[in-house]
Design an enzyme around this catalytic site. Structure first.
Site, PDB file in Angstrom:
ATOM      1  CB  CYS A  42      -0.914  -0.003   1.231  1.00 53.22           C
ATOM      2  SG  CYS A  42      -2.055   1.404   1.263  1.00 53.22           S
ATOM      3  CG  ASP A  44      -0.809   4.165   5.259  1.00 53.43           C
ATOM      4  OD1 ASP A  44      -0.003   4.847   5.936  1.00 53.43           O
ATOM      5  OD2 ASP A  44      -2.007   4.037   5.564  1.00 53.43           O
ATOM      6  NE  ARG A  46      -1.047   5.363   8.564  1.00 58.94           N
ATOM      7  CZ  ARG A  46      -2.307   5.067   8.850  1.00 58.94           C
ATOM      8  NH1 ARG A  46      -2.782   5.336  10.055  1.00 58.94           N
ATOM      9  NH2 ARG A  46      -3.094   4.501   7.949  1.00 58.94           N
ATOM     10  CG  HIS A  98      -1.849  -1.106   6.001  1.00 63.42           C
ATOM     11  ND1 HIS A  98      -2.415  -0.088   6.715  1.00 63.42           N
ATOM     12  CD2 HIS A  98      -1.961  -0.743   4.697  1.00 63.42           C
ATOM     13  CE1 HIS A  98      -2.842   0.850   5.882  1.00 63.42           C
ATOM     14  NE2 HIS A  98      -2.585   0.485   4.651  1.00 63.42           N
ATOM     15  CB  CYS A 101      -5.844  -0.604   4.452  1.00 68.00           C
ATOM     16  SG  CYS A 101      -5.463   0.033   2.801  1.00 68.00           S
TER      17      CYS A 101
END
Ligand code: CO
Length: 223
Positions: A42, A44, A46, A98, A101
């Site tokens: 992803c 993302d 983080r 994750h 998400c």
């Protein structure tokens, strides 16, 4: 602009630190790459795939998009896979999702964010496919966690269904497909134990995934 300047300064320090350990590191890296892994994860912010599993530049080929989706009309993802598998000859493809998400949650909630909703439509297909099993779970959080896991499983299957992977297996190339899931609040990846290295194993894994939920412990992933 000060913020951007700081990024460049920090990059120079990072390069100096790596060179202090290994003076020829970047010179060697500039000549070629031979990563053993392809990461599909992803976007993302983080998640920092390479550094969080202790790898250095040159050790992992990476493709990221919103909600780590692999679909067969996405030329970008297919081109990455084809180059990684046929040219670089990576031995492992890790699809990593994750919990929490935002993409999976948006699809689950049927939220509207704009163009991205069309991309996330694939997750709603997964959700509908597993609706009966999801509905048996006790609450919203557990269902959402499970959908994040199911999304990883579906994408591993999707990777295995590409002509790229099937041709590699037909040639006898060693190629493992793995499904991992990350919990941002812990910083820890979990192997979902759905690793496959042949079409037979992929088909067996797919059958296990579609077993009714009551034949598995709640929240578990197929072994
Ligand atoms: Co995400």
């Amino acid at each position: 602009m000060e913020r951007i300047e700081r990024l460049l300064n920090s990059n120079r320090r990072w390069a100096e630190e790596l060179k202090a350990d290994d003076p020829q590191f970047f010179e060697r890296l500039s000549e070629s790459q031979s990563p053993e892994l392809l990461w599909i994860g992803c976007s993302d912010s983080r998640i920092s795939p390479t550094s969080s599993i202790g790898l250095l530049p040159g050790e992992m080929f990476v493709h990221r998009n919103v909600a780590n989706l692999v679909n067969h009309s996405d030329m970008n993802c297919l081109a990455v896979m084809q180059f990684a598998i046929e040219v670089l000859k990576v031995e492992h493809v890790i699809v990593c999702g994750h919990y929490g998400c935002g993409g999976v949650k948006a699809a689950f909630d049927d939220a509207r964010y704009g163009l991205v909703d069309n991309w996330l439509r694939y997750i709603q297909d997964t959700m509908h496919k597993h609706q009966a099993a999801l509905e048996k779970l006790p609450d919203y959080e557990t269902r959402l966690d499970r959908l994040c896991e199911l999304n990883v499983i579906e994408q591993v299957i999707s990777v295995g269904e590409t002509t790229i992977v099937q041709d590699a297996w037909d040639r006898g190339q060693t190629l493992y497909l793995h499904g991992w899931i990350y919990r941002i609040g812990e910083g820890i990846y979990r192997d979902m134990k759905i690793t496959v290295r042949s079409l037979d194993e992929l088909n067996a894994m797919r059958t296990a995934t579609y077993k009714p939920a009551e034949t598995r412990p709640a929240g578990s992933v197929p072994a």
